[in-house]
Write an enzyme that holds these catalytic residues in place. Structure first.
Site, mmCIF file in Angstrom:
data_model
loop_
_atom_site.group_PDB
_atom_site.id
_atom_site.type_symbol
_atom_site.label_atom_id
_atom_site.label_comp_id
_atom_site.label_asym_id
_atom_site.label_seq_id
_atom_site.Cartn_x
_atom_site.Cartn_y
_atom_site.Cartn_z
ATOM 1 N N HIS A 643 -8.469 29.028 -0.300
ATOM 2 C CA HIS A 643 -8.307 28.137 -1.458
ATOM 3 C C HIS A 643 -6.837 27.932 -1.837
ATOM 4 C CE1 HIS A 643 -8.347 31.810 -4.112
ATOM 5 N NE2 HIS A 643 -7.519 31.074 -4.795
ATOM 6 N N ASP A 691 -13.687 32.049 2.122
ATOM 7 C CA ASP A 691 -12.353 31.863 1.539
ATOM 8 C C ASP A 691 -11.316 32.703 2.285
ATOM 9 O OD1 ASP A 691 -10.370 31.046 -0.136
ATOM 10 O OD2 ASP A 691 -11.036 32.211 -1.874
ATOM 11 N N GLY A 785 -2.738 33.992 -9.380
ATOM 12 C CA GLY A 785 -1.468 34.336 -8.732
ATOM 13 C C GLY A 785 -1.639 35.479 -7.749
ATOM 14 N N SER A 787 -4.356 35.653 -5.886
ATOM 15 C CA SER A 787 -5.206 35.105 -4.822
ATOM 16 C C SER A 787 -4.595 35.263 -3.452
ATOM 17 C CB SER A 787 -5.409 33.609 -5.047
ATOM 18 O OG SER A 787 -6.459 33.429 -5.901
#
Ligand code: ARG
Length: 837
Positions: A643, A691, A785, A787
């Site tokens: 993502h 993801d 942040g 991620s």
């Protein structure tokens, strides 16, 4: 005027925008000449004064008198100001000068008969038709709100499709002061053209008589393009070709090789109206770079229009595949740099697949047949339609469709991105998954409709159909999974994901430790590295060979052992010793503790890390700002979350940099550029399923950075995390869900793995590719942040750290009973290796 060739040959008058830019460069040099001129004059004057030694003293005295001194100072100041102003003008204002804005567009001219001569841009017929159309387009824009900025239109192609009339492809150029660049946006330009057609419409048809030219409003499409596209597809291009496939089924070879210095090339393919074009790619030899240096873009039009992109090839291709256009035109836009780059393939005209292909299938029990996506095995075009009608022998029998890597789910608010299905009037959306699924229709004569709905070409699919007993879909003693598969009841709650979506493993009561009983011990306890039974029987014979399954550790030799976490545990378990190979990973470097004392600066319950504590941690910066985290897997590969890269600009590796060996933001030991980003092909931006993304660095990081930069260990698919593992999430993300300032020191927070059942209860749609971790109070969690960053776990006794999760999503940050959701890395071990090794 009117044709591409003419426009490029034209040297004066209206000229094309490239001339305009050339003109503006000339302007710059004029200004520089002015400055030079002034300097020259001063110098000449100075030289003259030097050549008069006699009067020198007199002159000196003269000059030093007060009024003269004032004049000289004023003159010098004046000259300096003039020079400064000129330089300022050259460097600042010239930048704010005009620039070209380019568009590619198409529309259909109805009620005009197409003649074959239109295919040749040199023909008289083409030139006369093109100049007529060009005149109309120019007139529309010359009376519009952007008239002063409009430069010219060039008609590049005239073709015909089965709608009749002539399909026009054209370029447009505007010259815009940079401060006003917004005034010629794509939507504005298209709207101007549409409005003109609209106001010239006489009756209810979509055709407007624009200065007598019958333009079909529904066919208008205008896209902004790069200057590169505009210049490289014109006559100035190194390689531009037009190929025509006249006879259906006749394959035309198409091979492109990069000469010395590379090539950018546009090849236009056309075929007879009523046919579509199938392009077969046999091999494509390039340097993978996310299409930055090498690549091929295939368009469903004759100009490179973004809205008509069919397929992009940024990676080398070695096994052949094909794709189909939606009409009788296709454009291949190659960009090949120096080196032995090549494209091999062929194309042919094929009959447009009958839009309504009805397949009446009479299904006998136990008979299995296949249905295929339109044009199978070619990729699915963005537009297609197909229906299947099934008939089973009795009303007690329904139809079961078994897909290999595709699933149908009821339509939700978002449109269907990978196929639109109507099954007996109920709408479903298709999506790609990494496992089998079965879709059951409880009706003995269902009608199934399928429409392509992807923006670009999509993977083909096939399904096997059979009849099934509506009242009892699965055989006796079988359990019906949410994926539609049937698995033996005994496999329910056995710790193995037999259903492929864990539906057989949720809502299970915690398994009892059946240590002395006759029934086998629950697989969760067997050889997980912990003594669960006091008599120790759960941890014996763990390295003896055993049949392979998803939860067994597999040695390189192919044989499997029971020990789940055999990889890099310091003990030789496999006979081939492969379990202890490639184990330079997952060890924090033993660097002296520095930085502010831990425990003060809390990110959703985190503490400051110390230097070298998480040497695999990477800070990913997009356009210079922290955007995501990542983990080091090897000297040139990182892993992160899909993502982080899902939007257009985010997927361009050139905007990203990876900061390695960093504790405090801004103090990275190494900043690496990114060569390419591999986003998982099944990543779903709505559900965050799959993801995961891999990033290849342009250059490997230098070995001298070790131990401050080191890979994390990649868990084998059998890897099991138990309660006695220590799991830590790290990152520079926000400390609270509505914080505005990011911490500068790398934060760490200990979290525990939450069972899939509990996680689904609190968060809902959690797939088997996801894993949840947190603390019940919510006080420790990842946040925005973080991620893409690591959730690493260490076996008790100070073992190595394995990458168990990748920060993916959550409901807010640090809320009670809402754990963070991570990508379950061991589900992707083979996917990762398939790309990085
Ligand atoms: N999606 C977020 C990001 O882009 C990560 C959110 C994680 N949230 C959480 N509560 N664990 O940075």
């Amino acid at each position: 005027m009117g044709t591409e060739r003419e426009a490029n040959e034209k040297a004066s008058g209206e000229g094309d925008a490239s001339q305009l830019e050339a003109a503006s460069i000339a302007d710059v040099s004029v200004e520089v000449a002015t400055v030079d001129h002034t300097l020259h004059k001063i110098c000449r004057k100075y030289r003259k004064t030097r050549r008069k030694p006699k009067g020198l003293k007199r002159l000196q005295a003269h000059l030093l008198s007060i009024p003269h001194l004032a004049v000289i100072i004023t003159a010098v100041v004046f000259v300096v100001v003039v020079i400064m102003w000129s330089l300022l003008w050259v460097f600042l204002f010239r930048r704010e000068s005009n620039s070209g804005v380019y568009f590619a567009g198409m529309f259909r001219v109805a009620n005009v008969e197409f003649i074959p001569e239109y295919r040749q841009a040199e023909s008289r017929e083409f030139v006369s038709m093109a100049s007529k159309i060009q005149h109309v387009v120019s007139n529309v824009f010359k009376v519009s709100s952007v008239a002063r900025l409009y430069k010219q239109a060039i008609i590049s192609d005239l073709s015909n499709n089965d709608k009749g009339g002539v399909l026009v492809h054209f370029w447009m150029a505007f010259v815009v002061p940079q401060l006003r660049s917004q005034s010629v946006c794509e939507e504005c330009v298209e709207a101007i053209f549409r409005d003109s057609v609209h106001s010239s419409m006489m009756n209810r048809s979509s055709v407007g008589y624009l200065l007598g030219l019958p333009v079909d409003m529904d066919s208008i499409l205008i896209n902004a393009v790069e200057r590169w596209d505009y210049s490289s597809s014109g006559a100035g291009s190194q390689c531009a070709g037009k190929l025509y496939a006249s006879l259906p089924g006749l394959s035309v070879p198409l091979n492109v090789f990069s000469p010395w210095g590379g090539v950018s090339c546009h090849v236009k393919l056309t075929s007879a109206p009523g046919s579509v074009i199938r392009l077969t790619v046999t091999s494509f030899v390039i340097e993978p770079s996310d299409c930055v240096s090498d690549g091929l873009s295939v368009y469903d039009a004759l100009l490179p229009m973004r809205g008509r992109i069919l397929h992009r090839m940024c990676e080398p291709v070695s096994s052949s595949f094909s794709l189909v256009s939606t009409s009788n035109v296709m454009l291949l836009s190659f960009r090949l740099t120096d080196g032995n780059k090549s494209f091999r393939g062929h194309f042919e005209a094929i009959a447009e697949e009958v839009s309504m292909s009805q397949i009446e299938t009479h299904i006998e029990p136990d008979i299995i047949g296949q249905i295929y996506s339109p044009f199978h095995p070619s990729l699915l075009p963005p537009q297609c339609f197909c229906t299947w009608k099934f008939e089973t022998p009795s009303s007690a029998l329904g139809v079961a469709l078994q897909f290999e890597n595709y699933v149908l789910k009821p339509k939700e608010v978002n449109g269907c991105e990978h196929g639109w299905w109507k099954v007996n009037e109920i709408i479903f959306c298709g999506s790609y998954v990494g496992h089998h699924t079965v879709f059951r229709i409880a009706d003995h004569s269902p009608e199934v409709e399928f429409r392509c709905s992807s923006r670009i070409s999509a993977q083909p699919f096939q399904a096997s159909y059979s009849s099934y007993n509506i009242s009892q879909p699965c055989p006796e003693n079988h359990f019906l999974c949410s994926t539609g598969l049937c698995v033996e009841k005994s496999r329910r709650c056995d710790g193995l994901d037999d259903c492929q979506d864990e539906s057989d493993e949720v809502f299970c009561s915690r398994p009892t430790k059946n240590c002395g009983g006759n029934s086998p011990l629950h697989p969760m306890f067997v050889c997980n590295g912990e003594t669960d039974c006091t008599n120790g029987i759960d941890e014996i014979n763990c390295t003896q060979e055993t049949p392979c399954s998803a939860i067994r550790y597999q040695c390189n030799s192919g044989s499997c052992i029971l020990k789940k976490n055999a990889k890099c545990d310091g003990i030789l378990d496999c006979q081939d010793h492969s379990d202890e190979a490639d184990c330079a990973c997952g060890r924090p470097s033993s660097v002296k503790k520095t930085g502010s004392p831990p425990g003060r600066e809390r990110i959703v319950g985190g503490d400051n890390s110390v230097e070298g504590e998480w040497p695999w941690q990477v800070s990913l910066h997009f356009s210079g700002n922290l955007y995501c985290g990542a983990s080091v897997l090897s000297s040139d590969w990182l892993v992160s979350a899909a993502h982080c890269f899902s939007k257009e600009r985010l997927s361009d590796p050139r905007y990203w940099s990876a900061h390695l060996g960093m504790l405090t933001q801004g103090s990275a030991k190494h900043v690496a550029e990114i060569q390419r980003i591999v986003v998982h092909e099944y990543y779903n931006e709505y559900t965050f399923d799959y993801d995961i993304a891999l990033l290849q660095l342009k250059k490997p990081w230098p070995p001298s950075l070790s131990p401050l930069v080191q890979p994390v260990c990649l868990p084998p698919s059998s890897h099991a995390v138990t309660d006695s593992h220590r799991c830590v999430v790290t990152g520079w993300g926000y400390r609270h869900e509505d914080d505005k300032v990011l911490p500068s020191v790398l934060q760490k927070a200990d979290v525990s793995i939450v069972s899939q059942t509990d996680c689904k209860k609190s968060l809902g749609p959690v797939s088997s590719r996801m894993l949840c971790a947190g603390v019940p109070s919510g006080e420790r969690d990842a946040c925005r942040g973080d991620s893409g960053g690591p959730l690493a776990c260490q076996a008790p006794g100070g073992g190595r750290w394995f990458l168990i999760g990748i920060v993916s999503w959550g409901s807010g940050c640090g809320r009670p009973n809402l754990p963070g959701v991570y990508t379950r890395v061991n589900k992707f071990t083979s996917w990762i290796y398939s790309h990085i090794s």
